[in-house]
Design an enzyme around this catalytic site. Sequence first.
Site, short mmCIF file in Angstrom:
data_model
loop_
_atom_site.label_atom_id
_atom_site.label_comp_id
_atom_site.label_asym_id
_atom_site.label_seq_id
_atom_site.Cartn_x
_atom_site.Cartn_y
_atom_site.Cartn_z
CD GLU A 261 2.52 47.05 28.01
OE1 GLU A 261 2.19 45.79 28.06
OE2 GLU A 261 1.88 48.03 28.66
CE LYS A 319 4.18 42.57 31.36
NZ LYS A 319 2.80 43.25 31.23
CB CYS A 372 2.92 47.19 31.75
SG CYS A 372 1.34 47.78 32.39
#
Length: 508
Positions: A261, A319, A372
Amino acid sequence: MFKYKGTVAFFLGLLAVSGFAPVSAFPATVISLAGLFWLWRHANGKRAAARLGFFFGLGLFSAGISWLYIAQHDYGDMPFLLAIATTALFAAFLALFPALIGYLQARLRPPLWARLMLVMPALWVLSEWMRGLLFTGFPWLTMGYSQISESPLTGYAPVFGVYGVSLVIAISAGLLVLSWEMRRNARGGMVLAILLFSWGMGWGLRAIEWTQPEGETFRVALLQGNIPQDLKFNEGRLAGTLDKYLKLVLQSDAHLTVFPETALPLFRHELPQYYEDLLIKHARKRGGDILVGAFETERGLHYNSVFTLGTADSQGYRKNHLVPFGEFIPLRPVLAWVINEVLHIPMADLTRGGERQPVLQIAGQRVAVQICYEDVFGEEVIRYLPEASLLVNVSNDAWYGKSHAAMQHNQIAQMRALETGRMMLRATNTGVTSIIRPDGSIQMMLPQHKEGVLAGEVQGYGGSTPYVRWGNAAVLLLLTGMLLVARLVRGKSSIYSSQAQSLTQDSK
């Protein structure tokens, strides 16, 4: 009956934490819940039961998520006492969920068997589900995660998901208490038989292969740069970071290479053209693709993203499920000062990428990416199934230092693989970088806090588990049914009780 029940409840909560990674003593969560249910069984009223639930939750969450202090103090520059206070307050807030269960189960009060086998387990799992929804959700330390991957109860995960595993844990705890209460009764043996049957059923379900391999195996390389979090956004270290990841890529011969990430701490448009050309050339030479983690900006909005370089057309994923305060500011007009004046977290005001983003067609696979924290939400992961043949999670748990957070996170990813019947690839900055099989077991893993490349052979999968088809709806229907049965049983027992009193008065 011992005197200090609140203290006992607190230590039972601490015991439950040992069921999760890195200790992974999976019976601990069953034993700790059984202890809490026993305390509730003998609690003196609704308020006392609520207090016991609160102390249990305080033990569970204060130990289980203590790593939040590291992110706030060590890397967010929050003052020592304030970081301790906010971590403790958050644990206390989460402890309100088991406190509410304690109150409600004491209020309902059906017959003992229904209270232990239906009411307490159903309310416990409902509270876990609600905790995963409220205020964007925080389902960390859901009891079902503790059973990865040696426990027989993992067999329930592809059918009912992590909450289904939690339910069997809670029912098992109730059965243990009920068998103890009936230890001088012949029915106590029958209760233990039900317990053994439920665990044996889990073993049987583990033998079922819900999904099937698709295509040939292929080679992957998962990069672990091990960049210290306090240096990651240091401008003077940017060139070194770029060089490090380029070196890791060039030493790989994989068909699919995955960066962690935001491995490159800059916006995509700031990436030097020569650097991007080198990555594309390397990927195409091997007929594959590279998945790069970096930030993106568009029309003044910033995104936590991954994008592809290589043989396939350029694709990306942004995300969607952001972390409060870490990636976006909830109630911005009221709480913006927390980020501006107290926390100093880079890129803490991001934009959501959208719920319905296409899977990535790369390296001959259909890849569903979670960035994540997103892999904590099982029902969001299955939005991309059964289309996706492979799951990829890119993370940066360096925020939590050398705590148990990274191992807990990897355990959650193991559950996602098991629920979906897909392999899960995890590329992280400092660990845990791992390759996870569809049965939730770890195929390969890099040591934490060391630079390296995890190279291995993986396989795409097709088909659907029952959980992919049903989501959490099945277990929620089951929980509703359990509470309805408990309500009906309570009503009948009340009728019989009033009839018995009437007959007694008539005889007099």
